[in-house]
Design an enzyme around this catalytic site. Structure first.
Site, PDB file in Angstrom:
ATOM      1  N   TYR A 298      26.331   8.810  -1.942  1.00  0.00           N
ATOM      2  CA  TYR A 298      26.710   8.797  -3.370  1.00  0.00           C
ATOM      3  C   TYR A 298      27.638   9.959  -3.744  1.00  0.00           C
ATOM      4  CZ  TYR A 298      25.872   9.165  -8.473  1.00  0.00           C
ATOM      5  OH  TYR A 298      26.004   9.274  -9.824  1.00  0.00           O
ATOM      6  N   ILE A 299      27.160  11.176  -3.627  1.00  0.00           N
ATOM      7  CA  ILE A 299      27.960  12.300  -4.134  1.00  0.00           C
ATOM      8  C   ILE A 299      29.119  12.598  -3.176  1.00  0.00           C
ATOM      9  CG2 ILE A 299      27.884  14.694  -4.932  1.00  0.00           C
ATOM     10  CD1 ILE A 299      24.886  14.231  -5.555  1.00  0.00           C
TER      11      ILE A 299
ATOM     12  N   TYR B 247      11.488  18.553   0.384  1.00  0.00           N
ATOM     13  CA  TYR B 247      12.937  18.399   0.186  1.00  0.00           C
ATOM     14  C   TYR B 247      13.536  19.716  -0.319  1.00  0.00           C
ATOM     15  CZ  TYR B 247      17.246  17.258  -2.249  1.00  0.00           C
ATOM     16  OH  TYR B 247      18.541  17.264  -2.705  1.00  0.00           O
TER      17      TYR B 247
ATOM     18  N   ASN C 252      20.710  16.871 -12.458  1.00  0.00           N
ATOM     19  CA  ASN C 252      20.587  15.412 -12.297  1.00  0.00           C
ATOM     20  C   ASN C 252      21.940  14.709 -12.337  1.00  0.00           C
ATOM     21  OD1 ASN C 252      17.852  16.381 -13.035  1.00  0.00           O
ATOM     22  ND2 ASN C 252      17.400  14.209 -12.827  1.00  0.00           N
TER      23      ASN C 252
END
Ligand code: UFG
Length: 336
Positions: free
Chosen positions: A10-11, A147, A176
């Site tokens: 995604y990023i 994580y 976020n």
């Protein structure tokens, strides 16, 4: 040439797109496609035919070392990681192997080949339960899940590598992340999806996935959790600015990336209803374990030093995310 690890995700993919559209187009992508998608890489290569793609796994040192032998890499943007908090609690070994060991292999290959500049995806999860708000970069780092632990360990390893081997790193601690490419060419595509905005939008297309709000009795203005939402396109800009900063100053540093807007889950839900022009059904369920009631970033440092100016509103981000979700929904339907 720039190496971007994890750019099928995604990023990373939005960062590769941003670089490509800003004349930093000599890029090699390294990704094991465990959570990223080959379709995303192909889309990026269509936009920027100079992009090279190597399927490989950071857990295999020789696979990443080969990249440095084969290409003349100047710097690395490192996204490749597993990033689901819940999964990390159930299966920490997966996280320590992928994130920590994988990054050590990457850093060792860099040092061996005298590549000494890296921009690293860190996270607000390294702070743990907030002691004060908004959170600045000096806030204590006490992660509350594996994580977050993996990302903090990597930050510490990078400090030691700076002292010993002169490896300079910029750590970007994201809050976020939401949104998608404005032309809906790429976007957020996780399986399973756990994040708020895509989960709301998915429920528009799929009656069987009714959107659930995790808890409405937090001590906040409307009882739901508050988060700091930052657009993925603004985030990609921050990576470009961080690389420029690193090239210019050759200095290790850390920056929070958020907007300090602070929206509740219900506010995000309401904006999503406005954007989609739909009445979306939902139900309130129990709290999700490990969710702090409020997480807000103080990103003044990134604004002052990197000259980062996030431009997108949450409304813009959700609009782009919705356009992408339509594309993704069609794609998934066609492949079934
Ligand atoms: N939420 C819902 N329903 C959903 C999904 C989320 O109510 O279906 C709520 C969550 O409880 C939370 C908020 O929406 O209050 C945001 O949740 P996300 O899962 O979208 O994001 P998180 O805040 O849990 O996680 C993000 C990053 C992580 C990072 C973390 C740092 O995605 O990678 O911030 O705290 F670790």
């Amino acid at each position: 040439m720039i190496l971007i690890t994890g750019a099928a995700g995604y990023i990373g993919s939005h960062c590769a797109l941003n670089f490509s559209e800003n004349n930093i187009d000599d890029i090699v992508i390294f990704d094991n496609l465990s959570t990223g998608h080959i379709e995303t890489v192909e889309k990026l290569q269509k936009i920027n035919p100079k992009i090279k793609f190597i399927k490989g796994d950071l857990k295999n040192k020789n696979e990443i070392s080969d990249i440095f032998r084969k290409y003349k890499i100047d710097s690395v943007i490192h996204f490749a990681a597993l990033s689901q908090v819940g999964q990390s609690v159930v299966n920490p070994s997966l996280y320590y192997l992928n994130n920590v060991i994988g990054t050590i292999n990457l850093l060792n290959s860099m040092v061996e080949n005298n590549v000494l500049k890296i921009v690293f995806s860190s996270t607000a999860a390294t702070y743990g339960e907030p002691k004060y708000t908004p959170i600045d970069e000096n806030h204590p780092q006490n992660p509350i899940n594996p994580y977050g632990n993996t990302k903090l360990m990597i930050e510490k390893i990078m400090d030691d590598y700076d002292l010993a081997y002169n490896l300079k790193s910029i750590r970007l601690r994201y809050f976020n992340v939401i949104g998608a490419d404005e032309k809906a060419r790429i976007g957020e595509w996780h399986n399973p999806e756990t994040h708020l905005v895509p989960n709301i939008l998915k429920s528009v297309f799929n009656n069987s996935s009714e959107f659930k709000i995790y808890g409405d009795d937090y001590d906040t203005k409307d009882g739901t959790c508050i988060r700091d939402y930052v657009d993925v396109l603004d985030l990609a800009d921050a990576h470009r600015l961080a690389l420029e900063y690193l090239n210019k100053n050759n200095k290790t540093d850390v920056f929070n990336l958020g907007t300090q807007g602070g929206q509740s889950v219900k506010e995000i839900f309401n904006i999503s209803q406005d954007v989609t022009k739909q009445k979306i059904s939902y139900k309130i369920v129990g709290k999700r374990m490990g969710d702090p009631k409020i997480l807000l970033a103080n990103s003044k440092k990134a604004k002052d030093i990197l000259k980062w100016h996030p431009k997108k509103t949450v409304h813009d981000s959700i609009k782009n995310a919705f356009e992408w979700e339509k594309v993704l929904n069609d794609k998934l339907k066609a492949s079934n």
